[in-house]
Design a protein around this motif. Sequence first.
Motif, PDB file in Angstrom:
ATOM      1  N   THR A 141     112.230  87.488  28.888  1.00 18.83           N
ATOM      2  CA  THR A 141     113.432  86.801  28.401  1.00 18.83           C
ATOM      3  C   THR A 141     114.165  87.580  27.307  1.00 18.83           C
ATOM      4  N   ASP A 142     113.425  88.339  26.492  1.00 20.66           N
ATOM      5  CA  ASP A 142     114.110  89.121  25.453  1.00 20.66           C
ATOM      6  C   ASP A 142     114.491  90.522  25.943  1.00 20.66           C
ATOM      7  N   GLN A 143     114.268  90.793  27.235  1.00 16.22           N
ATOM      8  CA  GLN A 143     114.697  92.050  27.870  1.00 16.22           C
ATOM      9  C   GLN A 143     114.161  93.303  27.176  1.00 16.22           C
ATOM     10  N   ASP A 144     112.932  93.264  26.669  1.00 18.84           N
ATOM     11  CA  ASP A 144     112.407  94.475  26.034  1.00 18.84           C
ATOM     12  C   ASP A 144     111.509  95.279  26.978  1.00 18.84           C
TER      13      ASP A 144
END
Length: 190
Positions: A168-171
Motif C-alpha cells: 500500500t505504501d508502494q515501497d
Amino acid sequence: MINLKLRLWRSTRQERTMALPNQEFLWGIFRSVDRDGSGFINTSELQQALSNGTWSPFNPETVRLMIGMFDRQNRGQIGFDDFGALWKYVTDWQNCFKSFDRDNSGNIDKSELQTALTTFGYNLSDNLMNTLVRKFDRVGNGTILFDDFIQACIVLHTLTSAFRQYDTDQDGVITIHYEQFLGMVLSLKM
Ligand SMILES: [Ca+2]
Ligand SMILES: [Ca+2]
C-alpha cells in the motif's frame, strides 16, 4: 510509438473494445478461424490461427490466457461478439513485439526485453532479467518468441498487480502471513 505501447499496456477491457476493425473484415477472419463452423472459437482453433513466427505451435498457455481475458460469458470459447476485441489485442501485441525486436530477428533477446519492460514501467535487476528469459524461452536459445513474450508480459503484470494490493505504501516491500500468501497466489488468474 511509446505512447501506443503504454496505452496497450494500461488499456482496460473497455478501451480494448474501441476502434475495432471493420465488421465484415472481422467476420471473414472469424469464419476462417472457426474451423468446425460452431460459431465459437475454442482454444485449439485459436492456437492454429496464431503464429509465433516459427513452425512450432503457438504457446497453449498464451492462448488459454487470451481466451480467459476475452470470454465475457465464461463459455471457455470466444463468440463473434468478443472476437473483435481479441483480434485487436493480438494485432496490438504484434506491433508491440515488432517495435521491441530491434534487430528484426523474430525474437526478443535479453536487452530487447529489458527495453520493453522498462518502457512498461518495470524496474528489474539484471538477475531477474536472466530469470525471465530462462523461464519464458521455450526454444532454449536465450531469446523469447512472440507467443512467449505475451505470456511473460501477462504473467508479470498479474503478479505485479497482486503484489501491489499489499504494497500500500508502494515501497516495493510487503509483509504477509502464510494464509494471505496462499490466498494471493491461489486467486491469481494465470
Ligand atoms: Ca469452433
Ligand atoms: Ca531481436
